[in-house]
Design a protein around this motif. Sequence first.
Motif, PDB file in Angstrom:
ATOM      1  N   LYS A 106       0.845  -1.188   0.000  1.00  0.00           N
ATOM      2  CA  LYS A 106       0.000   0.000   0.000  1.00  0.00           C
ATOM      3  C   LYS A 106       0.883   1.242   0.000  1.00  0.00           C
ATOM      4  O   LYS A 106       2.049   1.200   0.414  1.00  0.00           O
ATOM      5  N   ALA A 107       0.325   2.350  -0.453  1.00  0.00           N
ATOM      6  CA  ALA A 107       1.100   3.578  -0.587  1.00  0.00           C
ATOM      7  C   ALA A 107       1.691   4.029   0.744  1.00  0.00           C
ATOM      8  O   ALA A 107       2.778   4.601   0.783  1.00  0.00           O
ATOM      9  N   ASN A 108       0.995   3.760   1.840  1.00  0.00           N
ATOM     10  CA  ASN A 108       1.472   4.220   3.140  1.00  0.00           C
ATOM     11  C   ASN A 108       2.230   3.154   3.918  1.00  0.00           C
ATOM     12  O   ASN A 108       2.556   3.355   5.093  1.00  0.00           O
ATOM     13  N   ASP A 109       2.553   2.017   3.292  1.00  0.00           N
ATOM     14  CA  ASP A 109       3.429   1.030   3.925  1.00  0.00           C
ATOM     15  C   ASP A 109       4.857   1.564   3.962  1.00  0.00           C
ATOM     16  O   ASP A 109       5.307   2.254   3.040  1.00  0.00           O
ATOM     17  N   LEU A 110       5.588   1.206   5.009  1.00  0.00           N
ATOM     18  CA  LEU A 110       6.988   1.599   5.081  1.00  0.00           C
ATOM     19  C   LEU A 110       7.805   0.862   4.023  1.00  0.00           C
ATOM     20  O   LEU A 110       7.592  -0.327   3.781  1.00  0.00           O
ATOM     21  N   ALA A 111       8.744   1.582   3.399  1.00  0.00           N
ATOM     22  CA  ALA A 111       9.548   1.002   2.318  1.00  0.00           C
ATOM     23  C   ALA A 111      11.048   1.119   2.560  1.00  0.00           C
ATOM     24  O   ALA A 111      11.805   0.209   2.211  1.00  0.00           O
ATOM     25  N   ILE A 112      11.499   2.228   3.150  1.00  0.00           N
ATOM     26  CA  ILE A 112      12.933   2.505   3.291  1.00  0.00           C
ATOM     27  C   ILE A 112      13.194   3.172   4.637  1.00  0.00           C
ATOM     28  O   ILE A 112      12.463   4.091   5.030  1.00  0.00           O
ATOM     29  N   PHE A 113      14.229   2.693   5.329  1.00  0.00           N
ATOM     30  CA  PHE A 113      14.763   3.401   6.486  1.00  0.00           C
ATOM     31  C   PHE A 113      16.044   4.106   6.038  1.00  0.00           C
ATOM     32  O   PHE A 113      16.947   3.466   5.500  1.00  0.00           O
ATOM     33  N   GLN A 114      16.120   5.401   6.268  1.00  0.00           N
ATOM     34  CA  GLN A 114      17.245   6.203   5.799  1.00  0.00           C
ATOM     35  C   GLN A 114      17.952   6.851   6.977  1.00  0.00           C
ATOM     36  O   GLN A 114      17.317   7.541   7.781  1.00  0.00           O
ATOM     37  N   TYR A 115      19.251   6.634   7.083  1.00  0.00           N
ATOM     38  CA  TYR A 115      20.032   7.279   8.134  1.00  0.00           C
ATOM     39  C   TYR A 115      20.661   8.559   7.605  1.00  0.00           C
ATOM     40  O   TYR A 115      21.115   8.611   6.466  1.00  0.00           O
ATOM     41  N   THR A 116      20.671   9.599   8.444  1.00  0.00           N
ATOM     42  CA  THR A 116      21.280  10.860   8.050  1.00  0.00           C
ATOM     43  C   THR A 116      22.780  10.787   8.276  1.00  0.00           C
ATOM     44  O   THR A 116      23.277   9.969   9.045  1.00  0.00           O
ATOM     45  N   SER A 117      23.491  11.689   7.603  1.00  0.00           N
ATOM     46  CA  SER A 117      24.945  11.731   7.742  1.00  0.00           C
ATOM     47  C   SER A 117      25.391  12.772   8.740  1.00  0.00           C
ATOM     48  O   SER A 117      26.579  12.963   8.960  1.00  0.00           O
ATOM     49  N   GLY A 118      24.450  13.480   9.341  1.00  0.00           N
ATOM     50  CA  GLY A 118      24.803  14.554  10.263  1.00  0.00           C
ATOM     51  C   GLY A 118      25.182  14.041  11.635  1.00  0.00           C
ATOM     52  O   GLY A 118      25.279  12.840  11.889  1.00  0.00           O
ATOM     53  N   THR A 119      25.374  14.983  12.559  1.00  0.00           N
ATOM     54  CA  THR A 119      25.833  14.631  13.903  1.00  0.00           C
ATOM     55  C   THR A 119      24.936  15.255  14.962  1.00  0.00           C
ATOM     56  O   THR A 119      25.355  15.479  16.087  1.00  0.00           O
ATOM     57  N   THR A 120      23.671  15.531  14.616  1.00  0.00           N
ATOM     58  CA  THR A 120      22.807  16.213  15.557  1.00  0.00           C
ATOM     59  C   THR A 120      22.264  15.269  16.616  1.00  0.00           C
ATOM     60  O   THR A 120      21.729  15.694  17.612  1.00  0.00           O
ATOM     61  N   ARG A 121      22.376  13.978  16.403  1.00  0.00           N
ATOM     62  CA  ARG A 121      21.882  13.014  17.382  1.00  0.00           C
ATOM     63  C   ARG A 121      23.045  12.307  18.056  1.00  0.00           C
ATOM     64  O   ARG A 121      24.050  12.004  17.431  1.00  0.00           O
TER      65      ARG A 121
END
Length: 521
Positions: free
Chosen positions: A180-195
Amino acid sequence: MAKLTDYTSYADAQQYASSTALWDLFDGNLDRLNIAHECIDRHADGSGRIAVRIAHSDGRDEALSFDQISSGSSRFAHWLQENGIEPGERVAFMLEPSLPFYLCLFGAIKRGAISVPLFTLFGLDGLRLRVDDCKPKLLITNAEKFEMASQVEGVRVIVADDALLAELTQYPDSYEVTSKANDLAIFQYTSGTTRLLPAAVKHTHRALVVLMFAALYGTGIRPEDQFFCPSSPAWGHGLWHGTLAPLGLGVTTGTFAGRFDATRLMKAMQDYGITNMSAASTHYRMMRNAGTADQFTFAIKKLSYTGEPIDSATLDFIDATFHVPACSMYGTTEIGVVLVNYPGAPDFQVKPGSLGKPIPGQKLEVQKPDGTPSDPDVIGELMLWRREGWETTKDLAKIDDEGYFYHAGRADDVIISAGWTMSAVEIENTLLKHPDVKEAAVIGVPDATRGQVVKAFIVTPRPGDDEYVKELQVFTRERLSQHEFPRHVEIVEELPKTPAGKVNRKILRDQEQEKLAAAAN
């Protein structure tokens, strides 16, 4: 009936762009949508048309067709099913751009699982943190990384080698998608350091549709383009803007595999006949520093960049080399792209150094601390209107009297010295105008009298003697103001960068704090 890809002008974008019009570019609808179908399967017509060109750092060129990726990813989806991977479970892969990379990316999505691309230069700790966060059932990597990856607990590690590709051939070359359109498809990690710890940004299949605003107006992709993006597809720019956006429109895209080399990139741009490229600011700067651009012939018609502002010397290099303006696109993994320069639009003036104007339907404002709009050319906090309220982007900006936005650094990159507020980005850009400065990073360091003073870290071929330091200080003061100059200058061999190539000022600030703590003890 005309589609958004048929229009190129800024005026048409303001008139015709809408969420409804975006959906006309796809087979799916608000209920049913699958990224793998939209990006690969619907363009696999048996013609062998190229989907991805890969420029390997060792000089090899590789071309993968829509047909090849479609059949291979379907076989991989069947393989996942037989190996017990259920819809909604995570499949992580730490691979350079290659046939296995694209089979993993799209095969997991076909299965209804969630694709998790991971940067190939992660060490054990970086890999473990992300695996602990997303808890994948499988981690697929190459033979070189297998031993390290096997030390991560709680995940089955598979090597993507010729044996695995041979095993896939026993499975059917088509797979029925049911997402479905609202199913999860991709987990993306950021390259920043804010976390302190990484947390994945979670994207649904529908995110592909929203992405097309950035594709059409940030990178200017149109069906006739030969596209290239050298950013790693493990990060947001390389995956969404360099891979999914062009493939979603059936456009052949190019990418880079292995250790980045600017001369190798320019050779690929020439050999592939690239007409449209989107890259990080660092990539353009490295091309300038390589000094080899005059060895190649380019067919570039549109250029865009992201990550951080480009200094004026590099903008001059782009103008002289490619003869088209470099168009900034601004956004983050979390909020998407919101400010663009409409590459290829004949009626849009690109102002050097500007972030451009909002994409259709977006509202942004530069605000004072009290929440009221800042006056033109006055630095304030860049705010985005979302869900009936203003949200901070955590960036500083200013806006001119024609509505163009300009980046002024991260909120934590502001330096306040003796009551003066200074932008690290502005000082860096001035230093980069000096002919002997190859790279520059600026931070604020504690000072007993002024609270903070500016410290600059410089990459340069010249020795860092007192005379050179004074020269840089005078050079900066003459171009900015009497108080805006680095009181401290340190010559370094290289600057710390995020995996996406941005200068990592946080590491520099942390190092200075450690020095102060050590001196106090």
